[in-house]
Design an enzyme around this catalytic site. Structure first.
Site, short mmCIF file in Angstrom:
data_model
loop_
_atom_site.label_atom_id
_atom_site.label_comp_id
_atom_site.label_asym_id
_atom_site.label_seq_id
_atom_site.Cartn_x
_atom_site.Cartn_y
_atom_site.Cartn_z
N SER A 107 1.24 -1.18 0.05
CA SER A 107 0.42 0.03 0.30
C SER A 107 0.99 1.39 0.56
CB SER A 107 -1.36 -0.12 1.25
OG SER A 107 -2.23 0.98 1.21
N HIS A 138 -6.98 -6.21 -0.13
CA HIS A 138 -5.76 -4.86 -0.05
C HIS A 138 -5.02 -5.92 0.13
CE1 HIS A 138 -3.51 -1.60 -0.58
NE2 HIS A 138 -4.16 -1.69 1.00
#
Length: 279
Positions: A103, A256
């Site tokens: 991320s 994610h």
């Protein structure tokens, strides 16, 4: 943490940086792990033991998160954090590592190799944050107000806290257990973190532009979750197009939090990528 791991805090570039060093066999390559926004070394807890079988692993708490410093005097821009991570590698004598970031950690990795094109032999980007603009003027101004850290704290509580955020980042909700909740809650128990967070929101510049990405020569492996709701797969496809020396792997039924949801598969993909001889 494995029994041979060393946990250390070093003063680097005016801030204390906490890291865990997991040594493997002599002569092994080193993989450097950088976590994402509102996270810590904890997010790689399942991946580290698998990587340790073949590689040295350096797992870092990126300031102002985890056990690293949260001082308001530090500049929390991508470029300065990238320079701080490079300085830590220099301090530890780590040469030619494989950099891996999740991320926002992926954006730090991209900034590191943009600053020093020959720093890493390869890079792995898990659902890497990309193409975000800098914070707007109102947010940038607000973040300088004395009580902004309390507003950040209130916003996090209002957004549903850690459990709701985990539901957003994990595709298979059954993975969310007490261990996971405790681990991801830990950074929020230190109220100083909110001061650092306010600074980070103020200092963050825009993410690397396509023209900067085009210049990156380091081979990059992009690993994305098919159902990523934080950094959607469309971003991964765009990044793959802008990084000329890259490949993209999409993991089905994954959100994610790729290293947490698919550690075995991620480790296998990383190992194949690291060991492959580049032409």
């Amino acid at each position: 943490m494995s029994h041979t791991a060393e946990a250390t805090i070093k003063e680097i570039n005016g801030i204390s940086v906490y890291y865990e060093w997991h040594p493997s066999s002599p002569g092994a390559k080193t993989v450097v792990l950088l976590h994402g926004f509102l996270s810590s070394t904890f997010s790689f807890r399942k991946l580290v033991p698998l990587l340790c079988k073949d590689y040295n692993v350096l797992n870092i708490d990126v300031p102002p998160f985890g056990k690293s410093g949260k001082t308001k005097k530090f500049l929390y821009s991508y470029k300065n954090i990238a320079a701080t991570m490079i300085a830590l590698l220099d301090e530890l004598g780590i040469k030619n590592p494989v950099l891996a970031g999740h991320s926002m950690g992926g954006q730090y990795v991209l900034n590191m190799i943009a600053l020093q094109p020959h720093l890493a032999t390869k890079a792995v980007l898990f659902c890497s944050s990309s193409y975000l603009e800098p914070p707007g003027r109102l947010l940038s101004f607000g973040s300088q107000l004395p009580f902004f850290h309390l507003a950040v704290k209130r916003w996090l509580v209002r957004s549903g806290g850690v459990k709701k955020n985990l539901k957003l980042v994990v595709h298979d909700q059954s993975l969310i257990d007490e261990d996971m909740l405790r681990g991801y809650m830990q950074p929020f128990l230190d109220k100083q973190m909110f001061h650092g967070l306010g600074r980070l929101i103020h200092d963050r510049e825009g993410e690397l532009r396509p023209e900067a990405l085009h210049k990156i020569i380091t081979p990059c492996l992009l690993i994305w979750g098919e159902h990523d709701r934080v950094v959607p797969l469309a971003v991964g496809n765009r990044l793959h197009g802008d990084l000329k020396n890259s490949e993209l792997v999409v993991l089905e039924n994954t959100g994610h939090l790729v290293p947490e949801e698919r550690p075995e598969e991620v480790c296998r993909l990383m190992k194949e990528f690291i060991e492959r001889q580049e032409p």
